[in-house]
Motif scaffolding. Structure first.
Motif, PDB file in Angstrom:
ATOM      1  N   THR A   1     -74.815 126.470  47.735  1.00  9.74           N
ATOM      2  CA  THR A   1     -75.896 125.735  47.081  1.00  9.74           C
ATOM      3  C   THR A   1     -76.306 124.570  47.962  1.00  9.74           C
ATOM      4  OG1 THR A   1     -75.054 126.334  44.892  1.00  9.74           O
ATOM      5  CG2 THR A   1     -76.618 124.501  45.013  1.00  9.74           C
TER       6      THR A   1
ATOM      7  N   GLN B 284     -70.600 131.400  46.634  1.00  3.54           N
ATOM      8  CA  GLN B 284     -71.840 130.679  46.332  1.00  3.54           C
ATOM      9  C   GLN B 284     -72.067 129.560  47.346  1.00  3.54           C
ATOM     10  OE1 GLN B 284     -74.195 131.122  43.686  1.00  3.54           O
ATOM     11  NE2 GLN B 284     -75.362 129.622  44.889  1.00  3.54           N
TER      12      GLN B 284
ATOM     13  N   LEU C 275     -71.232 123.283  47.722  1.00  3.65           N
ATOM     14  CA  LEU C 275     -72.463 122.495  47.594  1.00  3.65           C
ATOM     15  C   LEU C 275     -72.628 121.630  48.833  1.00  3.65           C
ATOM     16  CD1 LEU C 275     -74.837 121.330  45.894  1.00  3.65           C
ATOM     17  CD2 LEU C 275     -73.177 119.705  44.946  1.00  3.65           C
TER      18      LEU C 275
ATOM     19  N   ALA D 145     -80.239 135.659  46.443  1.00  4.75           N
ATOM     20  CA  ALA D 145     -80.640 134.569  45.566  1.00  4.75           C
ATOM     21  C   ALA D 145     -81.088 135.159  44.232  1.00  4.75           C
ATOM     22  CB  ALA D 145     -81.772 133.774  46.210  1.00  4.75           C
TER      23      ALA D 145
ATOM     24  N   SER E 186     -78.572 121.394  47.981  1.00  3.88           N
ATOM     25  CA  SER E 186     -79.315 120.541  47.059  1.00  3.88           C
ATOM     26  C   SER E 186     -78.953 119.093  47.299  1.00  3.88           C
ATOM     27  CB  SER E 186     -78.989 120.919  45.606  1.00  3.88           C
ATOM     28  OG  SER E 186     -79.607 120.023  44.700  1.00  3.88           O
TER      29      SER E 186
ATOM     30  N   THR F  12     -79.981 128.628  49.530  1.00  2.00           N
ATOM     31  CA  THR F  12     -79.125 128.753  48.358  1.00  2.00           C
ATOM     32  C   THR F  12     -79.067 130.212  47.895  1.00  2.00           C
ATOM     33  OG1 THR F  12     -79.562 126.500  47.613  1.00  2.00           O
ATOM     34  CG2 THR F  12     -78.861 128.085  45.937  1.00  2.00           C
TER      35      THR F  12
END
Length: 120
Positions: free
Chosen positions: A117, A115, A11, A40, A119, A90
């Motif tokens: 991400t 992954q 993240l 995605a 944000s 993402t």
């Protein structure tokens, strides 16, 4: 057998940076190209960047100028340096290698995915 092991996802806040790594191991004779794809939710898997030995890298227009794809041919390793990340980056990122194994068979190998991400 040949395996690709990815690492470095996670993240990150918008405009942040992240570096992915991918190591190829196993019965490898020669690697003709390595690259990164992403997928995605609800979208097709798309090319992010790829590179062949002694050749210029190739980037998707959406990441050009923000991402780079350094590689270490001696270590069968490719990286994806991602800067100025946006929420639209993402996705699950997959490493890919096009190679010839020691039995001289051509192979198209994928990693398990990591992954990323973006944000706040």
């Amino acid at each position: 057998q040949v395996h690709l092991v990815e690492s470095g996802g996670g993240l990150v806040q918008p405009w942040g940076s992240l570096r992915l790594s991918c190591v190829a191991s196993g019965s490898i004779f020669d690697i003709s190209a390595m690259g990164w794809f992403r997928q995605a939710p609800g979208n097709r898997r798309e090319l992010v960047a790829d590179i062949a030995p002694c050749d210029n890298p190739n980037y998707a227009p959406s990441v050009k100028g923000r991402f780079t794809i350094p590689s270490d041919n001696a270590k069968n390793t490719v990286y994806l340096q991602m800067n100025s990340l946006k929420p639209e980056d993402t996705a699950v990122y997959y490493c890919n290698a096009q190679l010839t194994d020691r039995a001289r068979y051509p192979m198209d190998v994928w990693g398990q995915g990591t992954q990323v991400t973006v944000s706040a």
